[in-house]
Enzyme design. Structure first.
Site, PDB file in Angstrom:
ATOM      1  N   HIS A   1      64.368  26.039  75.721  1.00 17.70           N
ATOM      2  CA  HIS A   1      65.074  25.235  76.728  1.00 17.70           C
ATOM      3  C   HIS A   1      65.004  25.862  78.116  1.00 17.70           C
ATOM      4  CE1 HIS A   1      68.634  27.896  75.758  1.00 17.70           C
ATOM      5  NE2 HIS A   1      68.829  27.755  77.058  1.00 17.70           N
TER       6      HIS A   1
ATOM      7  N   SER B   1      70.235  33.081  78.532  1.00 16.94           N
ATOM      8  CA  SER B   1      69.377  32.493  77.517  1.00 16.94           C
ATOM      9  C   SER B   1      68.006  33.157  77.493  1.00 16.94           C
ATOM     10  CB  SER B   1      69.191  30.994  77.782  1.00 16.94           C
ATOM     11  OG  SER B   1      70.399  30.308  77.589  1.00 16.94           O
TER      12      SER B   1
ATOM     13  N   ASP C   1      64.143  26.910  69.159  1.00 12.79           N
ATOM     14  CA  ASP C   1      64.506  27.126  70.565  1.00 12.79           C
ATOM     15  C   ASP C   1      63.954  28.462  71.054  1.00 12.79           C
ATOM     16  OD1 ASP C   1      65.465  26.789  73.098  1.00 12.79           O
ATOM     17  OD2 ASP C   1      67.560  26.500  72.537  1.00 12.79           O
TER      18      ASP C   1
END
Length: 271
Positions: free
Chosen positions: A85, A183, A110
């Site tokens: 993402h 992230s 992911d």
């Protein structure tokens, strides 16, 4: 008789000197559509007419920073791991101001694999040979809230659960505080070995609206075993740390993480 013959000769010569009217018109028409049979002087040189402009297409200079995340080196050849993402919708990716390539992305895990220039010192993150245990110490590194915070941010916590939200076996729950921009960062154990890749945090406002209580330090990381599988699937062999690697003091651990962790920036033409 001689006078008549002379007059006939004069008239014949006069007819040859004057061009036929119809022939002259045909020649003029031909001259408008065909090039002249003999060279003619060229007119004075003129600037060529400007070619019509091609349709406008986005230029690299038109791309603007759309977001950022974290990545970390996993091979001496310059491979880095981050989240899928983080790179989604990006037309260009940069690390340290230099372009990097997206090699693979997996939405179900992911995770994404990107390629930059090889590490000068060859320093890469090493993975734990075994999964992290429940309540194991965890240190997370990343670049949260880029532009507001500066430099590498390091936080500590523990493995709160061996599974993610709703029993998700791909992720594990950690208590180390994370923010937007974390992230893709590494989650390492006390020996500095990667046991997870930071992926998300629980939406505190959403949970508070639903339950009336604000959750604290409920964050998630993709399990290290899943990250190693993803690397194997894309032709990169993870480097494993020693089974009995000693515990590293927190300051040294922070320096080690600083050597392998990078800010990754996402650029695209604004819509």
């Amino acid at each position: 008789m001689e006078g008549i013959a002379s007059m006939a000769t004069i008239l014949a010569e006069a007819g040859q000197d004057q061009p036929n009217e119809h022939a002259s018109l045909d020649a003029m028409r031909e001259g408008m559509t065909a090039p002249p049979a003999t060279p003619v002087p060229s007119p004075a040189p003129q600037q060529p007419a400007a070619a019509p402009a091609p349709p406008a297409t986005p230029k690299p200079s038109d791309q603007a920073l759309q977001g950022s995340g974290t990545a970390f080196f996993v091979s001496e050849q310059g491979h880095l791991i981050t989240n899928a993402h983080v790179v989604e919708g990006c037309e260009a990716l940069k690390i340290d101001g230099r372009p990097v390539s997206l090699l693979a992305a997996d939405e179900s895990f992911d995770l994404a694999l990107i390629k930059a220039a090889p590490q000068e010192a060859g320093v890469v993150a090493k993975f734990a040979p075994r999964p992290a245990g429940l309540n194991a110490d965890i240190t997370v590194a990343g670049y949260p809230l880029a532009g507001l915070l500066s430099g590498l941010n390091v936080t500590r916590g523990s493995v709160s659960s061996l599974k993610g939200l709703g029993g998700d076996a791909i992720r594990m729950q950690i208590s180390a505080p994370v923010q937007p921009g974390n992230s893709g960062g590494p989650a390492v154990d006390a020996a500095g070995r990667v046991v997870g890749v930071v992926v998300s945090k629980l939406d505190a406002k959403l949970v508070a609206d639903a339950t009336g209580d604000i959750p604290q330090n409920v964050n998630f990381a993709v399990r290290g075993e899943i990250a190693k599988l993803f690397m194997f699937q894309n032709g990169v062999e993870p480097v494993l740390g020693d089974e009995d690697a000693p515990t590293i003091d927190p300051v040294t651990l922070g320096k080690n993480l600083e050597g392998v962790t990078r800010l990754v920036e996402c650029y695209a033409v604004p819509k």
